[in-house]
Design a protein around this motif. Structure first.
Motif, PDB file in Angstrom:
ATOM      1  N   GLY A 141      -2.409  13.274 -11.478  1.00  0.00           N
ATOM      2  CA  GLY A 141      -3.281  13.753 -12.539  1.00  0.00           C
ATOM      3  C   GLY A 141      -4.519  12.906 -12.741  1.00  0.00           C
ATOM      4  N   ALA A 142      -4.362  11.593 -12.557  1.00  0.00           N
ATOM      5  CA  ALA A 142      -5.481  10.668 -12.751  1.00  0.00           C
ATOM      6  C   ALA A 142      -6.220  10.370 -11.447  1.00  0.00           C
ATOM      7  N   GLU A 143      -5.746  10.968 -10.363  1.00  0.00           N
ATOM      8  CA  GLU A 143      -6.334  10.767  -9.033  1.00  0.00           C
ATOM      9  C   GLU A 143      -6.351   9.289  -8.647  1.00  0.00           C
ATOM     10  N   LEU A 144      -5.181   8.666  -8.788  1.00  0.00           N
ATOM     11  CA  LEU A 144      -5.029   7.247  -8.477  1.00  0.00           C
ATOM     12  C   LEU A 144      -4.279   7.060  -7.163  1.00  0.00           C
ATOM     13  N   PRO A 145      -4.732   6.134  -6.318  1.00  0.00           N
ATOM     14  CA  PRO A 145      -3.911   5.768  -5.161  1.00  0.00           C
ATOM     15  C   PRO A 145      -2.718   4.951  -5.633  1.00  0.00           C
ATOM     16  N   ILE A 146      -1.666   4.941  -4.844  1.00  0.00           N
ATOM     17  CA  ILE A 146      -0.468   4.174  -5.179  1.00  0.00           C
ATOM     18  C   ILE A 146      -0.424   2.914  -4.321  1.00  0.00           C
ATOM     19  N   VAL A 147      -0.153   1.784  -4.973  1.00  0.00           N
ATOM     20  CA  VAL A 147      -0.043   0.500  -4.290  1.00  0.00           C
ATOM     21  C   VAL A 147       1.384  -0.003  -4.464  1.00  0.00           C
ATOM     22  N   THR A 148       1.987  -0.470  -3.394  1.00  0.00           N
ATOM     23  CA  THR A 148       3.385  -0.894  -3.457  1.00  0.00           C
ATOM     24  C   THR A 148       3.532  -2.379  -3.765  1.00  0.00           C
ATOM     25  N   ALA A 149       4.619  -2.691  -4.494  1.00  0.00           N
ATOM     26  CA  ALA A 149       5.046  -4.071  -4.737  1.00  0.00           C
ATOM     27  C   ALA A 149       6.528  -4.113  -4.432  1.00  0.00           C
ATOM     28  N   LYS A 150       6.864  -4.636  -3.268  1.00  0.00           N
ATOM     29  CA  LYS A 150       8.241  -4.590  -2.775  1.00  0.00           C
ATOM     30  C   LYS A 150       8.966  -5.903  -3.068  1.00  0.00           C
ATOM     31  N   VAL A 151      10.123  -5.777  -3.717  1.00  0.00           N
ATOM     32  CA  VAL A 151      10.924  -6.955  -4.038  1.00  0.00           C
ATOM     33  C   VAL A 151      11.887  -7.225  -2.887  1.00  0.00           C
ATOM     34  N   ASP A 152      11.638  -8.304  -2.159  1.00  0.00           N
ATOM     35  CA  ASP A 152      12.494  -8.697  -1.042  1.00  0.00           C
ATOM     36  C   ASP A 152      13.364  -9.863  -1.496  1.00  0.00           C
ATOM     37  N   GLY A 153      14.478  -9.516  -2.166  1.00  0.00           N
ATOM     38  CA  GLY A 153      15.344 -10.547  -2.708  1.00  0.00           C
ATOM     39  C   GLY A 153      15.974 -11.435  -1.659  1.00  0.00           C
ATOM     40  N   LYS A 154      16.217 -10.888  -0.477  1.00  0.00           N
ATOM     41  CA  LYS A 154      16.854 -11.656   0.596  1.00  0.00           C
ATOM     42  C   LYS A 154      15.993 -12.841   1.023  1.00  0.00           C
ATOM     43  N   LYS A 165      13.246 -13.900  -0.816  1.00  0.00           N
ATOM     44  CA  LYS A 165      12.516 -14.389  -1.980  1.00  0.00           C
ATOM     45  C   LYS A 165      11.010 -14.189  -1.813  1.00  0.00           C
ATOM     46  N   ALA A 166      10.630 -12.959  -1.556  1.00  0.00           N
ATOM     47  CA  ALA A 166       9.214 -12.637  -1.370  1.00  0.00           C
ATOM     48  C   ALA A 166       8.861 -11.345  -2.091  1.00  0.00           C
ATOM     49  N   MET A 167       7.663 -11.314  -2.656  1.00  0.00           N
ATOM     50  CA  MET A 167       7.100 -10.076  -3.192  1.00  0.00           C
ATOM     51  C   MET A 167       6.012  -9.642  -2.230  1.00  0.00           C
ATOM     52  N   ARG A 168       6.190  -8.474  -1.638  1.00  0.00           N
ATOM     53  CA  ARG A 168       5.248  -7.984  -0.637  1.00  0.00           C
ATOM     54  C   ARG A 168       4.391  -6.892  -1.282  1.00  0.00           C
ATOM     55  N   VAL A 169       3.112  -7.182  -1.420  1.00  0.00           N
ATOM     56  CA  VAL A 169       2.235  -6.264  -2.149  1.00  0.00           C
ATOM     57  C   VAL A 169       1.064  -5.806  -1.279  1.00  0.00           C
ATOM     58  N   GLY A 170       0.486  -4.669  -1.673  1.00  0.00           N
ATOM     59  CA  GLY A 170      -0.787  -4.286  -1.092  1.00  0.00           C
ATOM     60  C   GLY A 170      -0.834  -3.037  -0.250  1.00  0.00           C
ATOM     61  N   ASP A 171       0.318  -2.490   0.172  1.00  0.00           N
ATOM     62  CA  ASP A 171       0.268  -1.247   0.940  1.00  0.00           C
ATOM     63  C   ASP A 171      -0.234  -0.117   0.038  1.00  0.00           C
ATOM     64  N   ILE A 172      -1.144   0.695   0.558  1.00  0.00           N
ATOM     65  CA  ILE A 172      -1.756   1.761  -0.228  1.00  0.00           C
ATOM     66  C   ILE A 172      -1.326   3.124   0.303  1.00  0.00           C
ATOM     67  N   PHE A 173      -1.017   4.022  -0.628  1.00  0.00           N
ATOM     68  CA  PHE A 173      -0.659   5.382  -0.256  1.00  0.00           C
ATOM     69  C   PHE A 173      -1.508   6.354  -1.068  1.00  0.00           C
ATOM     70  N   HIS A 174      -2.175   7.274  -0.368  1.00  0.00           N
ATOM     71  CA  HIS A 174      -2.967   8.306  -1.021  1.00  0.00           C
ATOM     72  C   HIS A 174      -2.176   9.611  -1.033  1.00  0.00           C
ATOM     73  N   LEU A 175      -2.019  10.185  -2.193  1.00  0.00           N
ATOM     74  CA  LEU A 175      -1.218  11.394  -2.336  1.00  0.00           C
ATOM     75  C   LEU A 175      -1.857  12.587  -1.636  1.00  0.00           C
ATOM     76  N   THR A 176      -0.995  13.491  -1.185  1.00  0.00           N
ATOM     77  CA  THR A 176      -1.443  14.736  -0.574  1.00  0.00           C
ATOM     78  C   THR A 176      -1.079  15.885  -1.515  1.00  0.00           C
ATOM     79  N   GLU A 177      -1.074  17.090  -1.007  1.00  0.00           N
ATOM     80  CA  GLU A 177      -0.673  18.235  -1.809  1.00  0.00           C
ATOM     81  C   GLU A 177       0.815  18.546  -1.673  1.00  0.00           C
ATOM     82  N   ASP A 178       1.530  17.748  -0.890  1.00  0.00           N
ATOM     83  CA  ASP A 178       2.955  17.975  -0.647  1.00  0.00           C
ATOM     84  C   ASP A 178       3.764  16.874  -1.338  1.00  0.00           C
ATOM     85  N   MET A 179       4.227  17.147  -2.550  1.00  0.00           N
ATOM     86  CA  MET A 179       4.927  16.129  -3.320  1.00  0.00           C
ATOM     87  C   MET A 179       6.208  15.666  -2.638  1.00  0.00           C
ATOM     88  N   GLU A 180       6.990  16.581  -2.113  1.00  0.00           N
ATOM     89  CA  GLU A 180       8.258  16.201  -1.495  1.00  0.00           C
ATOM     90  C   GLU A 180       8.035  15.283  -0.299  1.00  0.00           C
TER      91      GLU A 180
END
Length: 197
Positions: free
Chosen positions: A140-153, A155-170
Motif C-alpha cells: 500500500g505504501a509502495e515500500l521495498p522490503i529489507v531483511t534482518a535475519k537472526v542467525d542465532g547459531k 551470533k550474527a544479524m544479517r541485514v540488507g537484502d532488498i525485495f521489491h514486491l510484484t503483483e503476485d502475493m503468494e
C-alpha cells in the motif's frame, strides 16, 4: 526532524556506545548494511526470544538508523506516552474504522523518511505461516522490503537484502520466506517450520 532514541543529540551517541560495547561483549556481530533509501520496511525473523527486541535495538544503533515500530495506542498516553514516541513508536488505534495497514500507509505517505520495523510472525512462539500485514503495508505504501535475519547459531544479524514486491502475493511471500531459510533465531528450539533448511 522528530527526535527519537536514535537521533537525540548527546544522548543517542552515548546509548550507541553502550549498545555497541554490549554487542561486542555478548559476541554478536552485524553483517551487511541498510540501503540508502528514504523509505522501506524492515522485517526481522526468526523471532524466537524475548531478547530479540534488545538485539534488534543493538543492530539499529550499530547501523545508525532511525526506525519506527507499531504500538497499541494505549501505550502512548500520559504520563509515559512520550517515552514510546521517543523510542520511535507509532500508535495504532484499533478502534478506528481505518485498519492497522491503512494507518501505517498513511504514516508513510505523510513522512519524507520512513523506516518501519516488523516481526512478520507476530509472536516468538512456533507458527506455521507468517502474518501478512507487513506485506499489505509495503504494498500500500509502495515500500521495498529489507531483511534482518537472526542467525542465532553464529551470533550474527544479517541485514540488507532488498525485495521489491510484484503483483503476485503468494509468489512474493514464498520468495521472501526463502530468504530466511536456515535461520534458527536466538532460541534454536523454537524454529519456523517454513524456514527449515
Amino acid at each position: 526532524m522528530k527526535l527519537t532514541i536514535f537521533n537525540t543529540p548527546i544522548i543517542s551517541p552515548i546509548l550507541r556506545l553502550i549498545s555497541n560495547s554490549l554487542m561486542r561483549l555478548s559476541g554478536w556481530r552485524v553483517e551487511g548494511k541498510l540501503p540508502n533509501l528514504p523509505k522501506y520496511l524492515i522485517i526481522g525473523a526468526p523471532h524466537t526470544s524475548n531478547w530479540d527486541f534488545l538485539l534488534f535495538l543493538g543492530v539499529i544503533f550499530r547501523l545508525k538508523a532511525d526506525v519506527r515500530y507499531m504500538g497499541k495506542a494505549e501505550l502512548f498516553r500520559s504520563p509515559f506516552g512520550w517515552f514510546f514516541y521517543w523510542c520511535g513508536g507509532i500508535p495504532v488505534d484499533r478502534s478506528k474504522s481505518s485498519g492497522l495497514v491503512e494507518q501505517m500507509v498513511d504514516a508513510s505517505k505523510r513522512s519524507d523518511k520512513f523506516i518501519l520495523t516488523i516481526a512478520p510472525e507476530g509472536t516468538r512462539h512456533g507458527v506455521k505461516e507468517w502474518k501478512r500485514g507487513f506485506y499489505h503495508i509495503a504494498k500500500g505504501a509502495e515500500l521495498p522490503i529489507v531483511t534482518a535475519k537472526v542467525d542465532g547459531k553464529n551470533k550474527a544479524m544479517r541485514v540488507g537484502d532488498i525485495f521489491h514486491l510484484t503483483e503476485d502475493m503468494e509468489a512474493d511471500m514464498k520468495s521472501i520466506q526463502e530468504m530466511f531459510k536456515g535461520m534458527v533465531g536466538v532460541n534454536p528450539r523454537k524454529k519456523y517450520i517454513t524456514l527449515e533448511s
